[in-house]
Scaffold this active site. Sequence first.
Site, PDB file in Angstrom:
ATOM      1  N   SER A   7      72.897  54.875  29.641  1.00 33.30           N
ATOM      2  CA  SER A   7      72.503  54.550  30.867  1.00 33.30           C
ATOM      3  C   SER A   7      72.536  52.910  30.611  1.00 33.30           C
ATOM      4  O   SER A   7      71.925  52.042  29.759  1.00 33.30           O
ATOM      5  CB  SER A   7      71.197  54.766  30.997  1.00 33.30           C
ATOM      6  OG  SER A   7      70.355  54.098  32.108  1.00 33.30           O
ATOM      7  N   HIS A  32      76.258  56.350  32.604  1.00 38.07           N
ATOM      8  CA  HIS A  32      75.363  56.504  33.450  1.00 38.07           C
ATOM      9  C   HIS A  32      74.767  55.310  34.275  1.00 38.07           C
ATOM     10  O   HIS A  32      74.235  54.473  33.780  1.00 38.07           O
ATOM     11  CB  HIS A  32      74.170  57.349  32.930  1.00 38.07           C
ATOM     12  CG  HIS A  32      73.110  57.808  33.840  1.00 38.07           C
ATOM     13  ND1 HIS A  32      73.027  58.829  34.371  1.00 38.07           N
ATOM     14  CD2 HIS A  32      71.822  57.030  34.016  1.00 38.07           C
ATOM     15  CE1 HIS A  32      71.878  59.057  34.847  1.00 38.07           C
ATOM     16  NE2 HIS A  32      71.084  57.961  34.841  1.00 38.07           N
ATOM     17  N   ASP A  34      72.364  53.720  37.095  1.00 33.14           N
ATOM     18  CA  ASP A  34      71.112  54.003  37.936  1.00 33.14           C
ATOM     19  C   ASP A  34      70.916  53.090  38.767  1.00 33.14           C
ATOM     20  O   ASP A  34      70.865  51.664  38.741  1.00 33.14           O
ATOM     21  CB  ASP A  34      70.089  53.796  36.910  1.00 33.14           C
ATOM     22  CG  ASP A  34      69.864  54.597  35.912  1.00 33.14           C
ATOM     23  OD1 ASP A  34      69.735  55.946  36.195  1.00 33.14           O
ATOM     24  OD2 ASP A  34      69.864  54.471  34.831  1.00 33.14           O
ATOM     25  N   MET A  36      68.732  51.555  42.070  1.00 33.85           N
ATOM     26  CA  MET A  36      67.373  51.794  42.440  1.00 33.85           C
ATOM     27  C   MET A  36      67.386  50.952  43.834  1.00 33.85           C
ATOM     28  O   MET A  36      67.745  49.674  43.804  1.00 33.85           O
ATOM     29  CB  MET A  36      66.465  51.197  41.435  1.00 33.85           C
ATOM     30  CG  MET A  36      66.686  52.019  40.094  1.00 33.85           C
ATOM     31  SD  MET A  36      65.746  51.276  38.878  1.00 33.85           S
ATOM     32  CE  MET A  36      65.851  52.445  37.844  1.00 33.85           C
ATOM     33  N   HIS A  65      73.490  57.683  39.330  1.00 32.93           N
ATOM     34  CA  HIS A  65      72.328  58.416  39.661  1.00 32.93           C
ATOM     35  C   HIS A  65      71.375  57.545  40.475  1.00 32.93           C
ATOM     36  O   HIS A  65      70.951  56.489  40.703  1.00 32.93           O
ATOM     37  CB  HIS A  65      71.361  58.098  38.415  1.00 32.93           C
ATOM     38  CG  HIS A  65      70.064  58.913  38.448  1.00 32.93           C
ATOM     39  ND1 HIS A  65      69.071  58.683  37.402  1.00 32.93           N
ATOM     40  CD2 HIS A  65      69.180  59.704  39.569  1.00 32.93           C
ATOM     41  CE1 HIS A  65      67.879  59.230  37.840  1.00 32.93           C
ATOM     42  NE2 HIS A  65      67.996  59.806  39.020  1.00 32.93           N
ATOM     43  N   MET A  67      68.499  56.687  42.850  1.00 34.01           N
ATOM     44  CA  MET A  67      67.031  56.725  43.328  1.00 34.01           C
ATOM     45  C   MET A  67      67.006  55.770  44.235  1.00 34.01           C
ATOM     46  O   MET A  67      66.206  54.916  44.143  1.00 34.01           O
ATOM     47  CB  MET A  67      66.337  56.082  41.836  1.00 34.01           C
ATOM     48  CG  MET A  67      66.275  57.187  40.565  1.00 34.01           C
ATOM     49  SD  MET A  67      65.985  56.178  38.979  1.00 34.01           S
ATOM     50  CE  MET A  67      67.546  55.508  38.501  1.00 34.01           C
ATOM     51  N   MET A 136      64.440  64.812  35.269  1.00 33.65           N
ATOM     52  CA  MET A 136      63.791  63.533  34.927  1.00 33.65           C
ATOM     53  C   MET A 136      62.616  63.847  33.876  1.00 33.65           C
ATOM     54  O   MET A 136      61.829  64.571  34.149  1.00 33.65           O
ATOM     55  CB  MET A 136      63.300  62.695  36.100  1.00 33.65           C
ATOM     56  CG  MET A 136      64.218  62.220  37.101  1.00 33.65           C
ATOM     57  SD  MET A 136      65.443  61.095  36.219  1.00 33.65           S
ATOM     58  CE  MET A 136      64.444  59.955  35.518  1.00 33.65           C
ATOM     59  N   ASP A 174      67.068  62.950  31.306  1.00 34.85           N
ATOM     60  CA  ASP A 174      67.110  61.512  31.585  1.00 34.85           C
ATOM     61  C   ASP A 174      65.573  60.865  31.539  1.00 34.85           C
ATOM     62  O   ASP A 174      64.745  61.140  32.318  1.00 34.85           O
ATOM     63  CB  ASP A 174      67.725  61.169  32.819  1.00 34.85           C
ATOM     64  CG  ASP A 174      68.064  59.707  33.464  1.00 34.85           C
ATOM     65  OD1 ASP A 174      67.759  58.902  32.398  1.00 34.85           O
ATOM     66  OD2 ASP A 174      68.349  59.398  34.639  1.00 34.85           O
TER      67      ASP A 174
HETATM   68  C1  DX5 Z   1      65.337  55.997  34.869  1.00 35.44           C
HETATM   69  C2  DX5 Z   1      66.546  55.778  34.779  1.00 35.44           C
HETATM   70  C3  DX5 Z   1      66.894  56.102  33.268  1.00 35.44           C
HETATM   71  C4  DX5 Z   1      66.784  55.081  32.419  1.00 35.44           C
HETATM   72  C5  DX5 Z   1      67.070  55.829  31.020  1.00 35.44           C
HETATM   73  O1  DX5 Z   1      64.600  55.756  36.092  1.00 35.44           O
HETATM   74  O2  DX5 Z   1      66.932  56.778  35.408  1.00 35.44           O
HETATM   75  O3  DX5 Z   1      68.395  56.465  33.428  1.00 35.44           O
HETATM   76  O4  DX5 Z   1      67.477  54.252  32.361  1.00 35.44           O
HETATM   77  O5  DX5 Z   1      66.326  54.696  30.079  1.00 35.44           O
HETATM   78  P1  DX5 Z   1      65.737  55.184  28.724  1.00 35.44           P
HETATM   79  O6  DX5 Z   1      66.609  55.960  28.087  1.00 35.44           O
HETATM   80  O7  DX5 Z   1      65.261  53.881  28.180  1.00 35.44           O
HETATM   81  O8  DX5 Z   1      64.407  55.789  28.979  1.00 35.44           O
HETATM   82 ZN    ZN Z   2      69.185  57.737  35.345  1.00 34.75          ZN
END
Ligand code: DX5
Ligand code: ZN
Length: 219
Positions: A7, A32, A34, A36, A65, A67, A136, A174
């Site tokens: 990620s 990956h 993310d 947000m 991903h 969010m 998650m 994740d």
């Molecule tokens: C959290 C994200 C993850 C995050 C994982 O909301 O979806 O992908 O970046 O990071 P670590 O491995 O540091 O928990």
């Molecule tokens: Zn993620």
Amino acid sequence: MNILAPSILAADFAVLGEQIRTVDEAGAQYIHIDVMDGIFVPSISYGMPVIKSLRKVTDKVFDVHLMIEKPERYISAFADCGADSITFHIEATDKADEVLEDIHCRGLKAGISVKPDTPVEVLRPYLDRLDMILVMTVEPGFGGQSYLDFCTGKVEEARKMADGTGRSIDVQVDGGITLGNVETALHAGANVIVTGSAVFRGDIAANTRAFLEKLQYAP
Ligand code: DX5
Ligand code: ZN
């Protein structure tokens, strides 16, 4: 097959392209990404223009991903900027059927994610069309949190549900995955492993290789 999906949320954004090249060359299969929106989760990360630029850096699978609230608004935009797979949250939309259809129509893989307090059972109606279930293992929104142990049972359930279909459905975990607990997730049935901090803090290439080694010998 087990897959490593570093990620990039935990990467140094000043040298993001370089760090992606490092995980790519060390053998990670997915990147990956993310996204947000500051509404579905408190943080704001990055969006389409960043993904579009990163597409020039690697051919690896872009595992996006989302969010974000109402992901139905943005599927075409993420497809156009280079996503290979799009995962959205079941809690963020009441149009999951439409979103799945939209993702598949564009030739991409589709995943649905559940937050820690959402039972995986809510995904049953979509199993015939899902390519991936994302369980998650922290509250979404931030990297660097600790793995929530009670989620291991959900990973087992997701694997049972996935296998029960007779189709090949990936189970992704994740949040809070480290070299110390990745085997727990693998034994519970996860086969796509997301990890941020545990890869990007320290020696990125060595961390990536250490994860890949664990993934290779797991079931
Ligand atoms: C959290 C994200 C993850 C995050 C994982 O909301 O979806 O992908 O970046 O990071 P670590 O491995 O540091 O928990
Ligand atoms: Zn993620």
